[in-house]
Design a protein around this motif. Structure first.
Motif, short mmCIF file in Angstrom:
data_model
loop_
_atom_site.label_atom_id
_atom_site.label_comp_id
_atom_site.label_asym_id
_atom_site.label_seq_id
_atom_site.Cartn_x
_atom_site.Cartn_y
_atom_site.Cartn_z
N LEU A 199 21.40 -18.17 -91.18
CA LEU A 199 21.87 -18.23 -89.80
C LEU A 199 23.26 -17.62 -89.65
CD1 LEU A 199 20.68 -21.81 -88.81
CD2 LEU A 199 19.74 -19.63 -88.04
N ILE A 200 24.14 -17.89 -90.60
CA ILE A 200 25.49 -17.35 -90.55
C ILE A 200 25.46 -15.84 -90.67
CG2 ILE A 200 27.68 -17.21 -91.79
CD1 ILE A 200 27.27 -20.20 -92.46
N CYS A 201 24.71 -15.33 -91.64
CA CYS A 201 24.65 -13.88 -91.84
C CYS A 201 24.03 -13.18 -90.65
CB CYS A 201 23.88 -13.55 -93.12
SG CYS A 201 24.78 -13.99 -94.60
N HIS A 202 22.99 -13.79 -90.09
CA HIS A 202 22.34 -13.16 -88.96
C HIS A 202 23.26 -13.15 -87.74
CE1 HIS A 202 19.17 -11.74 -86.40
NE2 HIS A 202 19.39 -12.73 -85.58
N ALA A 203 23.97 -14.24 -87.53
CA ALA A 203 24.81 -14.35 -86.35
C ALA A 203 26.05 -13.48 -86.45
CB ALA A 203 25.20 -15.80 -86.13
N ALA A 204 26.52 -13.24 -87.64
CA ALA A 204 27.77 -12.51 -87.82
C ALA A 204 27.54 -11.19 -88.53
CB ALA A 204 28.75 -13.38 -88.59
N ASP A 205 26.59 -10.41 -88.07
CA ASP A 205 26.30 -9.13 -88.69
C ASP A 205 27.42 -8.15 -88.34
OD1 ASP A 205 25.37 -6.74 -89.68
OD2 ASP A 205 23.44 -6.83 -88.67
N THR A 226 36.18 -3.37 -87.09
CA THR A 226 36.28 -2.35 -88.13
C THR A 226 36.71 -2.96 -89.45
OG1 THR A 226 36.80 -0.66 -86.48
CG2 THR A 226 37.37 -0.17 -88.76
N ASP A 227 37.70 -3.85 -89.40
CA ASP A 227 38.14 -4.53 -90.63
C ASP A 227 37.01 -5.37 -91.23
OD1 ASP A 227 40.65 -3.42 -90.53
OD2 ASP A 227 41.58 -5.16 -89.59
N ALA A 228 36.31 -6.11 -90.37
CA ALA A 228 35.20 -6.94 -90.86
C ALA A 228 34.12 -6.08 -91.49
CB ALA A 228 34.62 -7.77 -89.72
N LEU A 229 33.82 -4.94 -90.88
CA LEU A 229 32.82 -4.03 -91.43
C LEU A 229 33.27 -3.44 -92.76
CD1 LEU A 229 30.16 -2.40 -91.01
CD2 LEU A 229 31.58 -0.64 -89.93
N ASP A 230 34.51 -3.01 -92.81
CA ASP A 230 35.02 -2.36 -94.03
C ASP A 230 34.99 -3.28 -95.24
OD1 ASP A 230 35.42 -0.09 -92.56
OD2 ASP A 230 37.60 -0.23 -92.52
N ARG A 279 19.75 -1.66 -98.08
CA ARG A 279 19.52 -1.32 -96.67
C ARG A 279 20.76 -1.63 -95.84
NH1 ARG A 279 18.29 -3.84 -92.02
NH2 ARG A 279 16.99 -2.76 -90.53
N ASP A 280 21.35 -2.80 -96.07
CA ASP A 280 22.57 -3.16 -95.33
C ASP A 280 23.73 -2.24 -95.70
OD1 ASP A 280 21.51 -5.22 -93.81
OD2 ASP A 280 21.90 -6.73 -95.34
N PHE A 281 23.77 -1.81 -96.96
CA PHE A 281 24.82 -0.87 -97.36
C PHE A 281 24.68 0.45 -96.60
CE2 PHE A 281 26.44 2.66 -99.84
CZ PHE A 281 27.76 2.26 -100.02
N VAL A 282 23.46 0.94 -96.46
CA VAL A 282 23.23 2.18 -95.72
C VAL A 282 23.65 2.01 -94.26
CG1 VAL A 282 21.46 3.79 -94.89
CG2 VAL A 282 21.45 3.02 -97.27
N ARG A 283 23.31 0.86 -93.67
CA ARG A 283 23.73 0.59 -92.29
C ARG A 283 25.25 0.61 -92.18
NH1 ARG A 283 22.55 -4.65 -90.95
NH2 ARG A 283 22.98 -4.17 -88.78
N LYS A 284 25.92 -0.02 -93.16
CA LYS A 284 27.39 -0.05 -93.15
C LYS A 284 27.95 1.36 -93.30
CE LYS A 284 31.32 -1.56 -95.88
NZ LYS A 284 31.85 -2.50 -96.84
N PHE A 285 27.41 2.11 -94.25
CA PHE A 285 27.88 3.46 -94.52
C PHE A 285 27.75 4.34 -93.27
CE2 PHE A 285 27.58 7.78 -96.08
CZ PHE A 285 28.57 7.84 -97.03
#
Length: 103
Positions: free
Chosen positions: A26-32, A59-63, A71-77
């Motif tokens: 729930l935390i990961c889904h809510a705070a993507d 931007t800081d949270a994403l970085d 898959r999530d790494f590709v989305r981040k990249f």
């Protein structure tokens, strides 16, 4: 008495074991961080200091987000480099370390 304790433990154990995993999901889904970044990016208005601050925080949270899957790494990249993004050398180092971890 031992039988009651065993039965109580048998009934409670699955809930106790599953609770952290459910909470994490729930935390990961809510705070993507990727979704939050794109939301802040598209809502950005250079005349609004609040939207500039929101984009900076997103931007800081994403970085510094540690993607759990490739898959999530590709989305981040893609989020970091789309729209001619160019992260700092420090943040590039973080990206390289994360890629090495996922390979």
């Amino acid at each position: 008495m031992e039988r009651r304790a065993f039965l109580a433990a048998a009934l409670v154990a699955p809930v106790a074991i599953a609770t952290p995993a459910m909470a994490q999901a729930l935390i990961c889904h809510a705070a993507d961080p990727v979704d939050e970044f794109w939301s802040a990016f598209h809502a950005y208005d250079e005349d609004d200091p609040a939207s500039e601050e929101r984009l900076s925080q997103a931007t800081d949270a994403l970085d510094y987000w540690q993607p759990p899957t490739a898959r999530d790494f590709v989305r981040k990249f893609l989020a970091m480099f789309d729209e001619h993004g160019s992260p700092s050398a420090e943040r590039m180092k973080v990206i390289i370390e994360q890629a090495q971890r996922l390979v």
